[in-house]
Every structure is written in structure tokens, then in C-alpha cells.
Design a protein around this motif. Structure first.
Motif, mmCIF file in Angstrom:
data_model
loop_
_atom_site.group_PDB
_atom_site.id
_atom_site.type_symbol
_atom_site.label_atom_id
_atom_site.label_comp_id
_atom_site.label_asym_id
_atom_site.label_seq_id
_atom_site.Cartn_x
_atom_site.Cartn_y
_atom_site.Cartn_z
ATOM 1 N N ASP A 253 0.849 -1.190 0.000
ATOM 2 C CA ASP A 253 0.000 0.000 0.000
ATOM 3 C C ASP A 253 0.894 1.253 0.000
ATOM 4 O O ASP A 253 1.198 1.821 1.041
ATOM 5 N N ILE A 254 1.354 1.633 -1.203
ATOM 6 C CA ILE A 254 2.280 2.762 -1.337
ATOM 7 C C ILE A 254 1.835 3.688 -2.476
ATOM 8 O O ILE A 254 1.058 3.282 -3.349
ATOM 9 N N ASN A 255 2.320 4.919 -2.456
ATOM 10 C CA ASN A 255 1.960 5.887 -3.490
ATOM 11 C C ASN A 255 3.034 6.031 -4.561
ATOM 12 O O ASN A 255 2.787 6.615 -5.612
ATOM 13 N N GLN A 256 4.233 5.506 -4.267
ATOM 14 C CA GLN A 256 5.358 5.697 -5.193
ATOM 15 C C GLN A 256 6.055 4.343 -5.411
ATOM 16 O O GLN A 256 6.340 3.646 -4.442
ATOM 17 N N GLY A 257 6.296 3.983 -6.647
ATOM 18 C CA GLY A 257 6.952 2.715 -6.929
ATOM 19 C C GLY A 257 8.432 2.756 -6.603
ATOM 20 O O GLY A 257 9.068 3.815 -6.658
ATOM 21 N N ILE A 323 9.817 5.838 -8.469
ATOM 22 C CA ILE A 323 9.164 6.294 -9.714
ATOM 23 C C ILE A 323 7.633 6.252 -9.609
ATOM 24 O O ILE A 323 7.080 5.611 -8.720
ATOM 25 N N GLU A 324 6.962 6.937 -10.526
ATOM 26 C CA GLU A 324 5.521 6.725 -10.702
ATOM 27 C C GLU A 324 5.347 5.315 -11.262
ATOM 28 O O GLU A 324 6.159 4.858 -12.077
ATOM 29 N N PHE A 325 4.263 4.639 -10.880
ATOM 30 C CA PHE A 325 4.088 3.240 -11.290
ATOM 31 C C PHE A 325 4.142 3.070 -12.810
ATOM 32 O O PHE A 325 4.704 2.121 -13.329
ATOM 33 N N ASN A 326 3.525 4.026 -13.539
ATOM 34 C CA ASN A 326 3.450 3.859 -14.990
ATOM 35 C C ASN A 326 4.749 4.237 -15.726
ATOM 36 O O ASN A 326 4.807 4.195 -16.950
ATOM 37 N N ASN A 327 5.777 4.631 -14.971
ATOM 38 C CA ASN A 327 7.064 4.969 -15.608
ATOM 39 C C ASN A 327 8.033 3.792 -15.627
ATOM 40 O O ASN A 327 9.207 3.952 -15.976
ATOM 41 N N PHE A 418 10.543 -4.701 -8.573
ATOM 42 C CA PHE A 418 9.648 -3.542 -8.527
ATOM 43 C C PHE A 418 8.665 -3.700 -7.374
ATOM 44 O O PHE A 418 7.929 -4.695 -7.297
ATOM 45 N N LEU A 419 8.660 -2.722 -6.496
ATOM 46 C CA LEU A 419 7.671 -2.656 -5.414
ATOM 47 C C LEU A 419 6.598 -1.674 -5.870
ATOM 48 O O LEU A 419 6.849 -0.475 -5.981
ATOM 49 N N LYS A 420 5.425 -2.215 -6.167
ATOM 50 C CA LYS A 420 4.371 -1.362 -6.739
ATOM 51 C C LYS A 420 3.182 -1.253 -5.789
ATOM 52 O O LYS A 420 3.095 -1.974 -4.784
ATOM 53 N N GLY A 421 2.240 -0.387 -6.150
ATOM 54 C CA GLY A 421 1.048 -0.200 -5.327
ATOM 55 C C GLY A 421 0.095 -1.375 -5.470
ATOM 56 O O GLY A 421 0.113 -2.093 -6.477
ATOM 57 N N LYS A 422 -0.764 -1.564 -4.481
ATOM 58 C CA LYS A 422 -1.726 -2.672 -4.522
ATOM 59 C C LYS A 422 -2.666 -2.490 -5.701
ATOM 60 O O LYS A 422 -3.257 -1.425 -5.875
ATOM 61 N N GLY A 423 -2.799 -3.526 -6.517
ATOM 62 C CA GLY A 423 -3.731 -3.481 -7.643
ATOM 63 C C GLY A 423 -3.210 -2.734 -8.848
ATOM 64 O O GLY A 423 -3.899 -2.637 -9.864
ATOM 65 N N GLU A 424 -1.992 -2.186 -8.753
ATOM 66 C CA GLU A 424 -1.442 -1.441 -9.899
ATOM 67 C C GLU A 424 -1.098 -2.406 -11.027
ATOM 68 O O GLU A 424 -0.504 -3.451 -10.805
ATOM 69 N N VAL A 425 -1.492 -2.046 -12.224
ATOM 70 C CA VAL A 425 -1.147 -2.849 -13.402
ATOM 71 C C VAL A 425 -0.265 -1.995 -14.287
ATOM 72 O O VAL A 425 -0.557 -0.833 -14.528
ATOM 73 N N ARG A 426 0.831 -2.564 -14.726
ATOM 74 C CA ARG A 426 1.685 -1.770 -15.604
ATOM 75 C C ARG A 426 1.745 -2.384 -17.001
ATOM 76 O O ARG A 426 1.435 -3.532 -17.183
#
Length: 426
Positions: A253-257, A323-327, A418-426
Motif C-alpha cells: 500500500d504505497i503511493n510511489q513505486g 518512480i511513478e508506477f506507470n514509468n 519492482f515494489l508497486k502499489g496494490k492493484g497497480e497494473v503496468r
């Protein structure tokens, strides 16, 4: 004035390293126990480092230890664990005012008596560690292990190493695991302590202003190590050419990857390419003048932070970034592109000089702290490297562009974590 004196053997596998300097008004004594970094021991060693400060034979609580230290002009004593390559280090430290600045001329002697008791005579009840102390420290260690997730940058960096070195002991966390902690009792912990106290190679580093003959005699007399069946700690394996790049993702549960790239350098610290590797890493991602900072962070605005770091003992190079998740894809691509630029020699003499100066500044800053000086010379000792800080600086200065390019060609990408946000899809 800083003078590293010749290492002296004061026991079968006990080495005394004295670093004489008049820069501090204190003397520091650091005692390093070298253990192999193995699953069977790592959690017990971490727990030991927390239980031992709880009391000694004469000072049965941490409060009483503190009171005794107050009587020595506020001396400090502590214990902690670390990992250096695949060595698990249990470190005891005592820092106390230099006798020459106070009325009591026996502060150091009294301090060594406490340190000796701290190491050799812990507080025991019915022949083993006090159960309450062990139980309390187990709870504290659980919180410490769980709390590592609070620092997302450090956590993701360590997770990258764990995945990268999954089948190697280097993947072990120096504070162990909650799973292994559950099986440790006050009795089994004391049995472990009895086993390691006599069988461990020991290095003692003293930093301060002292008479070397007197110091050697005091340390040999006051720290009563009795060794038997001393183990050898093997050098870690570092050569590895990855077949494929591992791609690992975790969710939180994070805001920044947090994006980390782990590379195998295959350059041991003994190699003549080790210092060129340090310069390479610094030009690549060592600070605001680095390629990654200027091109990935500033020019493309792809990350909040980005850095490159060399793990000396395991011969790894890690890139860390936020980074931002989508970057993700764009950042990975640009990091790889910048490495190709490095390996093609697309960096200037100014980049080289800037990197060298940055490394040399870091090396010189070690002289500002007795702890860092002790740690540096201990690291040199276990590397079988006799270089002083000045000699190291001289070697950094001689690094040239061809050596840096040659070092870069040995570096192979092993893992992208990569440590990403919950449910984030890249």
C-alpha cells in the motif's frame, strides 16, 4: 594525525588493530565476532545482540549498566549485528573519554572490565539467560523485523538482493526471520552463546590517542578471550553469469513505486578493476553529476531519486529509484541505455574527475567518526587488504577511462525488482 599501526595477533585467532589519532577526545574499542551468515545462526545472533545488553553478572539490568557507565563520564556500550558479504558480524562497542582529559586516570581500565563482563559474563538465572529478558527481546526483534517495511527505499533494495541471491546465504536478512525466532528459547539461545563465544575469530579495533604498547597490554589483560576449536569463515562466492534476467514484483500500500536493478559485476574486491568499478558506479549513479541523475531524473523527470551502489564483498552493483508506477518500462529502458553509453565510453574526463573527487570526499569523511574508522579498518582486515585511507585515495586517483570501460563490460543485469502499489497494473 592518523596512524594505522601494524596488526598484532593477541590470541590464536584474535587480531588487534590500533588506529592512533588525536582527532577525538574519546577512545573507541570495537570487538568484532565473525560468524558465517547462515540460516541456522542469523536469528540467534541478532537476538543475542539484544539480550546481552540487558544485564551482566555484576549489573543485573540495563539500568544498572547505564548507572555504571555514568560513573565513567557517560561512557557508551552497545552490541549489534551486521552482514559483510556472507559474514555475520556480532559487534561489541565501547566508547569512553580519554583518561588524559579527566581526573580519574583509570577510566579506560574500568571500562574494559565492564566490556569484558558484558561479553563474557551475561546475567544468568538458573544457568541460562533470564527467560523474561529473552521473551521481551524476542518481541522487540519481531517489531524490528516487521518494521523494516516502514523504510520503503531500503526495504525494496534489500528485497532485490533477497530475490537476486535467493539460493545464496547473502540473501539472509541480518536480523533473521520471525519464523526462526519462534523456535528459540532462553536455554537454546544460551547454548548457542556458549558455542560461539570460544569458537569465533575475533578482531578488535581501537581508535584514539594512546600509547600503543600500553594499549596492547591492557587489551590483552582485560579482555579475557579463551578460544577453542575456532572456526574459519569462508570467502563468499561472487562469480555468476545470469542466464536470464529475473523480473520480480511485490505489492504494497504505497503511493510511489520502488524500482531496483541488481547487477553481477564479477569483479572481486581483490581485483585491479575494483577501484575502476567504484568510479564507474559513481559516474553512472553516484550523485547529482551522474548519468542517471542528470538523464533519468532531471532531463526525463522519471524518478524522485536514483542512485547506484556497489556491494563490495558480494561484488554486486545495485540501482535504486523511486518512480511513478506507470514509468516502469521507460525508466528500465533508459537505465539500460545509459549503461550502454557508459560501456561505449560516452563519458568525459570531467565526469571521471568529478566521480573520483566524490569518492575521495567520502573516504576522507571517515576520519570524522571513530566508528567509521574502526569499521573501515575491520573491513580492510577481513579483505586481507593493508591499504590505508591515503593509499586507497592514491589508487582511486590512478584510475583511467580504459579501466572504467573494461570494468563496465563485466557487469551483467541479474534481477529487476519492482515494489508497486496494490492493484497497480503496468
Amino acid at each position: 594525525m592518523l596512524n594505522r599501526l601494524k596488526t598484532i595477533k593477541i590470541g590464536k585467532k584474535i587480531k588487534l588493530h590500533m588506529i592512533k589519532t588525536d582527532k577525538f577526545k574519546t577512545n573507541l574499542v570495537s570487538v568484532y565476532f565473525q560468524r558465517p551468515l547462515v540460516k541456522e545462526e542469523v536469528t540467534k545472533n541478532a537476538l543475542l545482540s539484544m539480550v546481552l545488553p540487558r544485564g551482566t553478572k555484576s549489573y543485573i539490568s540495563s539500568k544498572e549498566i547505564s548507572k555504571a557507565l555514568e560513573g565513567l563520564y557517560g561512557a557508551f556500550i552497545g552490541c549489534d549485528v551486521a552482514k559483510k558479504g556472507e559474514r555475520n558480524i556480532i559487534q561489541f562497542r565501547m566508547q569512553l573519554v580519554n583518561d588524559k582529559y579527566v581526573e580519574d586516570k583509570e577510566v579506560f581500565i574500568k571500562g574494559m572490565q565492564i566490556l569484558n563482563e558484558f561479553i563474557h559474563d551475561p546475567y544468568l538465572v538458573d544457568g541460562c539467560f533470564k527467560k523474561d529478558y529473552v521473551d521481551q527481546e524476542k518481541e522487540n526483534l519481531i517489531k524490528k523485523i516487521e518494521g523494516r517495511k516502514n523504510d520503503k527505499m531500503k526495504y525494496s533494495y534489500e528485497r532485490c538482493i533477497e530475490e537476486m541471491c535467493k539460493n545464496e546465504n547473502y540473501s539472509l536478512y541480518e536480523y533473521g526471520s520471525i519464523e526462526d525466532l519462534k523456535n528459540i528459547s532462553n536455554e537454546s539461545l544460551y547454548e548457542h552463546y556458549k558455542k560461539i563465544i570460544h569458537s569465533t575469530p575475533i578482531d578488535i579495533c581501537v581508535v584514539g590517542d594512546f600509547d600503543e604498547k600500553e594499549m596492547e597490554s591492557l587489551i590483552a589483560k582485560k579482555l579475557n578471550f579463551k578460544q577453542e576449536g575456532v572456526i574459519s569463515v569462508e570467502r563468499e562466492k561472487i562469480e555468476c553469469i545470469p542466464d536470464d534476467v529475473k523480473i520480480i514484483e511485490d505489492e504494497m500500500d504505497i503511493n510511489q513505486g520502488k524500482l531496483n536493478l541488481g547487477y553481477r559485476t564479477n569483479i572481486p574486491f581483490e581485483s585491479e578493476l575494483y577501484y575502476p568499478l567504484l568510479v564507474y558506479s559513481n559516474i553512472f549513479g553516484g550523485g547529482p553529476n551522474s548519468k542517471l541523475f542528470k538523464n533519468v531524473r532531471e532531463k526525463e523527470s522519471l524518478c524522485y531519486y536514483i542512485f547506484s551502489r556497489v556491494e563490495k564483498f558480494k561484488s554486486l552493483m545495485l540501482i535504486g529509484s523511486g518512480i511513478e508506477f506507470n514509468n516502469y518500462d521507460k525508466t528500465v529502458s533508459l537505465i539500460k541505455q545509459q549503461m550502454e553509453e557508459m560501456n561505449s565510453g560516452n563519458f568525459s574526463n570531467e565526469d571521471i574527475e568529478s566521480a573520483k573527487n566524490s569518492i575521495i570526499t567520502s573516504i576522507r569523511s571517515m576520519t570524522d567518526s571513530p566508528y567509521m574508522l574502526a569499521d573501515f579498518y575491520f573491513s580492510q582486515a577481513i579483505s586481507n587488504n593493508e591499504d590505508t585511507l591515503d593509499e586507497m585515495i592514491k589508487k582511486i586517483r590512478t584510475v583511467d577511462k580504459e579501466q572504467i570501460i573494461t570494468a563496465g563490460k563485466s557487469i551483467k543485469l541479474d534481477t529487476i525488482y519492482f515494489l508497486k502499489g496494490k492493484g497497480e497494473v503496468r
